[in-house]
Design a protein around this motif. Structure first.
Motif, PDB file in Angstrom:
ATOM      1  N   HIS A 215     -61.609  33.440 -11.671  1.00 52.43           N
ATOM      2  CA  HIS A 215     -60.861  32.599 -12.611  1.00 52.43           C
ATOM      3  C   HIS A 215     -60.606  33.376 -13.893  1.00 52.43           C
ATOM      4  O   HIS A 215     -61.485  34.072 -14.383  1.00 52.43           O
ATOM      5  CB  HIS A 215     -61.680  31.338 -12.935  1.00 52.43           C
ATOM      6  CG  HIS A 215     -60.992  30.395 -13.872  1.00 52.43           C
ATOM      7  ND1 HIS A 215     -60.043  29.501 -13.455  1.00 52.43           N
ATOM      8  CD2 HIS A 215     -61.128  30.222 -15.210  1.00 52.43           C
ATOM      9  CE1 HIS A 215     -59.617  28.804 -14.508  1.00 52.43           C
ATOM     10  NE2 HIS A 215     -60.265  29.236 -15.580  1.00 52.43           N
ATOM     11  N   ASP A 225     -62.220  22.252 -20.918  1.00 57.19           N
ATOM     12  CA  ASP A 225     -62.058  21.693 -19.575  1.00 57.19           C
ATOM     13  C   ASP A 225     -63.411  21.585 -18.871  1.00 57.19           C
ATOM     14  O   ASP A 225     -63.887  22.510 -18.214  1.00 57.19           O
ATOM     15  CB  ASP A 225     -61.106  22.618 -18.781  1.00 57.19           C
ATOM     16  CG  ASP A 225     -60.734  22.040 -17.433  1.00 57.19           C
ATOM     17  OD1 ASP A 225     -61.392  21.068 -16.991  1.00 57.19           O
ATOM     18  OD2 ASP A 225     -59.804  22.569 -16.816  1.00 57.19           O
ATOM     19  N   GLU A 226     -64.050  20.415 -19.026  1.00 57.47           N
ATOM     20  CA  GLU A 226     -65.385  20.233 -18.459  1.00 57.47           C
ATOM     21  C   GLU A 226     -65.383  20.314 -16.945  1.00 57.47           C
ATOM     22  O   GLU A 226     -66.326  20.830 -16.329  1.00 57.47           O
ATOM     23  CB  GLU A 226     -65.961  18.893 -18.901  1.00 57.47           C
ATOM     24  CG  GLU A 226     -66.447  18.921 -20.326  1.00 57.47           C
ATOM     25  CD  GLU A 226     -67.280  17.690 -20.664  1.00 57.47           C
ATOM     26  OE1 GLU A 226     -67.665  16.949 -19.742  1.00 57.47           O
ATOM     27  OE2 GLU A 226     -67.546  17.484 -21.854  1.00 57.47           O
ATOM     28  N   ALA A 227     -64.325  19.832 -16.350  1.00 60.50           N
ATOM     29  CA  ALA A 227     -64.241  19.857 -14.885  1.00 60.50           C
ATOM     30  C   ALA A 227     -64.239  21.296 -14.379  1.00 60.50           C
ATOM     31  O   ALA A 227     -64.937  21.633 -13.413  1.00 60.50           O
ATOM     32  CB  ALA A 227     -62.970  19.132 -14.431  1.00 60.50           C
ATOM     33  N   ALA A 228     -63.485  22.147 -15.076  1.00 58.03           N
ATOM     34  CA  ALA A 228     -63.422  23.565 -14.662  1.00 58.03           C
ATOM     35  C   ALA A 228     -64.779  24.240 -14.871  1.00 58.03           C
ATOM     36  O   ALA A 228     -65.214  25.044 -14.048  1.00 58.03           O
ATOM     37  CB  ALA A 228     -62.349  24.292 -15.466  1.00 58.03           C
ATOM     38  N   GLN A 229     -65.452  23.879 -15.972  1.00 61.40           N
ATOM     39  CA  GLN A 229     -66.782  24.469 -16.224  1.00 61.40           C
ATOM     40  C   GLN A 229     -67.742  24.096 -15.099  1.00 61.40           C
ATOM     41  O   GLN A 229     -68.476  24.944 -14.589  1.00 61.40           O
ATOM     42  CB  GLN A 229     -67.346  23.952 -17.549  1.00 61.40           C
ATOM     43  CG  GLN A 229     -66.648  24.490 -18.787  1.00 61.40           C
ATOM     44  CD  GLN A 229     -67.060  23.722 -20.036  1.00 61.40           C
ATOM     45  OE1 GLN A 229     -68.205  23.314 -20.184  1.00 61.40           O
ATOM     46  NE2 GLN A 229     -66.105  23.506 -20.930  1.00 61.40           N
ATOM     47  N   THR A 230     -67.705  22.812 -14.711  1.00 59.67           N
ATOM     48  CA  THR A 230     -68.613  22.360 -13.655  1.00 59.67           C
ATOM     49  C   THR A 230     -68.272  23.058 -12.335  1.00 59.67           C
ATOM     50  O   THR A 230     -69.161  23.510 -11.609  1.00 59.67           O
ATOM     51  CB  THR A 230     -68.493  20.835 -13.478  1.00 59.67           C
ATOM     52  OG1 THR A 230     -68.637  20.240 -14.770  1.00 59.67           O
ATOM     53  CG2 THR A 230     -69.552  20.297 -12.547  1.00 59.67           C
ATOM     54  N   ARG A 231     -66.971  23.152 -12.051  1.00 59.85           N
ATOM     55  CA  ARG A 231     -66.536  23.754 -10.788  1.00 59.85           C
ATOM     56  C   ARG A 231     -66.885  25.251 -10.733  1.00 59.85           C
ATOM     57  O   ARG A 231     -67.383  25.749  -9.733  1.00 59.85           O
ATOM     58  CB  ARG A 231     -65.015  23.551 -10.642  1.00 59.85           C
ATOM     59  CG  ARG A 231     -64.400  24.157  -9.384  1.00 59.85           C
ATOM     60  CD  ARG A 231     -62.980  23.669  -9.178  1.00 59.85           C
ATOM     61  NE  ARG A 231     -62.164  23.675 -10.385  1.00 59.85           N
ATOM     62  CZ  ARG A 231     -61.538  24.761 -10.856  1.00 59.85           C
ATOM     63  NH1 ARG A 231     -61.611  25.900 -10.225  1.00 59.85           N
ATOM     64  NH2 ARG A 231     -60.829  24.694 -11.963  1.00 59.85           N
ATOM     65  N   THR A 236     -71.658  22.358 -17.809  1.00 55.94           N
ATOM     66  CA  THR A 236     -70.619  22.128 -18.809  1.00 55.94           C
ATOM     67  C   THR A 236     -71.090  22.670 -20.144  1.00 55.94           C
ATOM     68  O   THR A 236     -72.268  22.973 -20.322  1.00 55.94           O
ATOM     69  CB  THR A 236     -70.335  20.623 -18.975  1.00 55.94           C
ATOM     70  OG1 THR A 236     -71.518  20.018 -19.487  1.00 55.94           O
ATOM     71  CG2 THR A 236     -69.917  19.984 -17.669  1.00 55.94           C
TER      72      THR A 236
END
Lengths: 241, 352
Positions: A215, A225-231, A236
Motif C-alpha cells: 500500500h 482512514d481507520e478502516a485502512a489502518q485496521t486492514r 488503528t
C-alpha cells in the motif's frame, strides 16, 4: 509529487535460505519523509539494510539520485550521501560522545553551528560530550545515533524505529529534530511502529507485508482512514495513543 | 606532556606511579644493576613492550586475532642478523637488513590482510597460524641461509661491541662500553616506538580501528572501508614487530627460531596483553614487565621462600624453584580472575 530520490524496483533479498524481500517496489520522494509501516517480520528492516548494502539484493534495482547503488559496497553507499540509524543504534560504547560524532563527520571536524543545532534538540549530548558513550541511557544513546547521522547534511537518512523504548519527552524532541531536518530539505525514510510519531512527521507512507509493499499513500490520508489502518496494520491510530 | 602522550594519560595515580617507576628503572638500568641477568631482563622488557604494544594494536584496538606476530618479530631478527652475518659488521648491513625485513614484513602483512581479512575472524586466525608455522619450518629447514635450528651468531658494528669504550673512565661506577650503548639504543628505540604507537591509537585512524572493533558493520555504514583499515593496522603492527625483532637481535647478537619464532613467544605475548589490559598500550608495558620479571626472577624468589619455610610441612616442596611454572600459572589465573579487564583496566576503574 516531488521527484524520486530513491527508488527500489522489484528488489529481492535472500538471507541464507530465507527469501525475505520478495519484489519490493518503493519510491522515496526528494525532500520528504516517507514512513515504512508494517507488521513485525514484514521486511522493513531488511529493506533498509538492503538499501545500505548490508544485505546484497539477489534481484532488482536500487536507484539513488539517478545512480544504481545495488552493487556498491556499504562504505560507497554511505559516501554517496546516505546515513543509516539502525534499530540497535550501533553507537561505539568505548569512544566518547565527541569521538562518536567526529567519526561520523567525514568532511573534517564537526561544524560548530551544526553541533549547536543538534544540542538544541538533544541537550544531553552536550552534557556528556567527553564521556564514553557506553555510560549514556538508552534514550541518550538513541539521541547520539540520530545526531551522528545528521552531524553533516546528508541527502537521505534511513532511520529504523527510533522511538522504540524511548521516553515520551525524548520522542517530542525527536519529532522537532526530524521536522527541522525536513525543513532543511533532507529526505528521510523512517521505519516506525509508533503510529502517532509516524503520523506527526510522515508525508508519504508505504505499508509492507510478506516482503512486499502492499500500500502507498499520503500519510495524512492513512492517518484519517481507520478502516485502512485496521486492514493494513491490524490496528488503528487510536489504539496507539 | 599532552603532546608526548598524545593526550592519552594513564588516568590512575597508581598506574602513573608504576609507569614512572618502570621508565626510571629502565632508563637507569645499566647504572642501577650489576651483572648480566638484570640488564638482559631490562633489555628484554624494552623489546617486549614494543612487541606487545604492536600486538595490542591488532588485538586490543582492532579486534584482530593473529598468530603470525612472532613471524614478523622473527623477520626483524633474521633480517638484521643475517645481513650482519653475510655482509659483515657494519651500520650499512644493519640498515640494509632492517629495510629488507621491514619491506618483507609489511608486504607479507599486506598480502595476508588483503587475502584473509575479508573472511571471518576465526579463519583469519587460522590462516595466520598456518603462515607462521610455514615460516618457522622454512627458517629451520633453510639451514644454509638461516643456520637452521641453531640460528646464527653474528658480529655487530664496533660501537655495539662489549670491548668498545665510549668514555675512558667509568661514569657513576659503570663502564660505558658497547653493551651499554646497545642497551640505550634499544631503550630509546623502544620508547620512541611506544610513543609513536600511542600517537597512532589516539589519532583519527586509531579511533576508526576502535570503532571497527566495536561494530564493524556500523563503521562500514559510516563510510569506512574496514578491510583497508584492518589491513593498514595489520601492516603497522607487523612493521613494529619487525623493529622489535631487529632490536632483540642487536641486543643478543644472535638470531634463531627459539628466540624469535617459537610459539611459546606468541603465547607469552597473548598473556602479556591480557594481563596488562587489552586496548590500553600502557597495559602492554605493565603486562610485558610483569611476565618477564616473573619469568626471570620467580625461580630465585621461590628458592629464598623455600629456604625461609624450611622445617614447615609441605610448603618448602610447594615453593621449590622447580615448580616455578606452576606458580606462574597460578599467577596468570588469579590475575585474569581478579583483573578481567587487565591490570590497567582495573586501576583505571578504581580511580574513577
Amino acid at each position: 509529487m516531488a521527484e524520486a530520490l530513491l527508488t527500489l524496483e522489484g528488489v529481492h533479498t535472500h538471507i541464507g535460505q530465507y527469501h525475505i524481500l520478495q519484489g519490493v517496489d518503493l519510491t522515496v520522494p526528494r525532500g520528504g519523509l516517507t514512513v515504512l509501516l508494517g507488521r513485525n517480520g514484514a521486511g522493513k528492516t531488511t529493506t533498509l539494510r538492503t538499501i545500505m548494502g548490508l544485505w546484497k539484493p539477489s534481484r532488482g534495482r536500487v536507484t539513488f539520485a539517478g545512480r544504481d547503488i545495488a552493487g556498491l559496497s556499504t562504505p560507497d553507499i554511505a559516501r554517496a550521501g546516505i546515513a543509516y540509524v539502525p534499530e540497535a543504534m550501533g553507537i561505539f560504547s568505548d569512544l566518547t560522545v565527541a569521538e562518536n560524532m567526529t567519526l561520523a563527520a567525514r568532511r573534517g571536524p564537526p561544524d560548530k553551528a551544526r553541533l549547536d543545532w543538534i544540542f538544541a534538540f538533544f541537550p544531553a549530548l552536550r552534557r556528556f560530550w567527553s564521556q564514553p558513550a557506553g555510560v549514556l541511557s538508552g534514550g541518550q544513546k538513541q539521541m547520539l545515533a540520530i545526531a551522528r547521522a545528521v552531524v553533516e547534511p546528508r541527502a537521505l537518512i534511513l532511520v529504523d524505529e527510533p522511538t522504540k523504548g524511548i521516553a515520551p519527552a525524548i520522542i517530542d524532541n525527536m519529532i522537532g529534530a526530524f521536522a527541522e531536518l525536513k525543513r532543511e530539505g533532507t529526505t528521510i525514510l523512517l521505519v516506525e511502529q509508533n503510529f502517532r510519531f509516524a503520523a506527526a512527521l510522515g508525508d508519504t507512507v508505504a505499508v509492507m507485508d510478506d516482503g512486499r509493499v502492499v500500500h502507498r499513500d499520503r500519510m495524512a490520508a492513512l492517518a484519517a482512514d481507520e478502516a485502512a489502518q485496521t486492514r493494513l496494520l491490524g490496528l488503528t491510530l487510536d489504539a496507539h495513543q | 606532556m599532552e603532546t608526548i602522550l598524545s593526550g592519552d594519560y594513564p588516568r590512575s595515580r597508581l598506574l602513573t606511579a608504576l609507569l614512572g617507576l618502570l621508565l626510571a628503572v629502565l632508563a637507569a638500568a645499566p647504572f642501577l644493576f650489576d651483572g648480566a641477568q638484570a640488564i638482559n631482563t631490562a633489555a628484554k622488557i624494552c623489546v617486549f613492550v614494543v612487541l606487545v604494544a604492536s600486538y595490542d594494536l591488532l588485538l586490543g584496538y582492532t579486534g584482530i586475532v593473529s598468530f603470525a606476530h612472532t613471524m614478523f618479530y622473527g623477520l626483524g631478527g633474521y633480517g638484521v642478523g643475517l645481513a650482519l652475518y653475510s655482509w659483515g659488521p657494519s651500520w650499512g648491513a644493519v640498515a640494509g637488513g632492517l629495510a629488507l625485513a621491514l619491506a618483507a614484513g609489511v608486504l607479507l602483512a599486506l598480502g595476508i590482510g588483503l587475502f584473509s581479512l575479508r573472511v571471518r575472524a576465526i579463519f583469519f586466525a587460522m590462516i595466520t597460524l598456518a603462515v607462521a608455522s610455514a615460516f618457522a619450518v622454512l627458517a629451520a629447514q633453510l639451514s644454509d641461509v638461516t643456520g637452521g635450528e641453531d640460528g646464527r651468531s653474528f658480529r655487530v658494528p664496533e660501537l655495539l661491541r662489549p670491548g668498545f669504550r665510549l668514555v675512558a673512565e667509568p661514569v657513576l661506577g659503570t663502564t660505558i662500553n658497547g653493551r651499554v650503548v646497545t642497551y640505550y639504543i634499544v631503550f630509546a628505540s623502544a620508547l620512541l616506538l611506544f610513543l609513536a604507537a600511542l600517537r597512532v591509537v589516539n589519532s583519527p585512524f586509531g579511533r576508526v580501528l576502535q570503532a571497527i572493533r566495536e561494530n564493524e558493520f556500523r563503521a562500514e555504514a559510516l563510510g569506512y572501508r574496514t578491510v583497508c583499515y584492518r589491513t593498514a593496522a595489520n601492516c603497522l603492527a607487523a612493521g613494529m614487530a619487525v623493529l622489535a625483532g631487529a632490536l632483540n637481535a642487536l641486543w643478543l647478537r644472535y638470531t634463531g627460531p627459539e628466540t624469535t619464532l617459537s610459539f611459546t613467544i606468541m603465547l607469552d605475548i597473548l598473556l602479556m596483553v591480557v594481563i596488562g589490559g587489552m586496548g590500553t598500550l600502557y597495559g602492554a608495558a605493565i603486562g610485558a614487565s610483569l611476565l618477564i620479571l616473573a619469568q626471570s626472577y620467580l625461580q630465585k624468589l621461590m628458592a629464598v621462600a623455600a629456604q625461609a619455610t624450611e622445617g614447615l610441612p609441605l610448603l618448602p616442596q610447594l615453593l621449590h624453584p622447580d615448580r616455578w611454572l606452576l606458580w606462574l600459572g597460578v599467577l596468570f589465573v588469579t590475575s585474569v580472575y581478579f583483573f578481567p579487564s587487565g591490570i590497567v583496566g582495573r586501576l583505571r576503574a578504581a580511580s574513577r
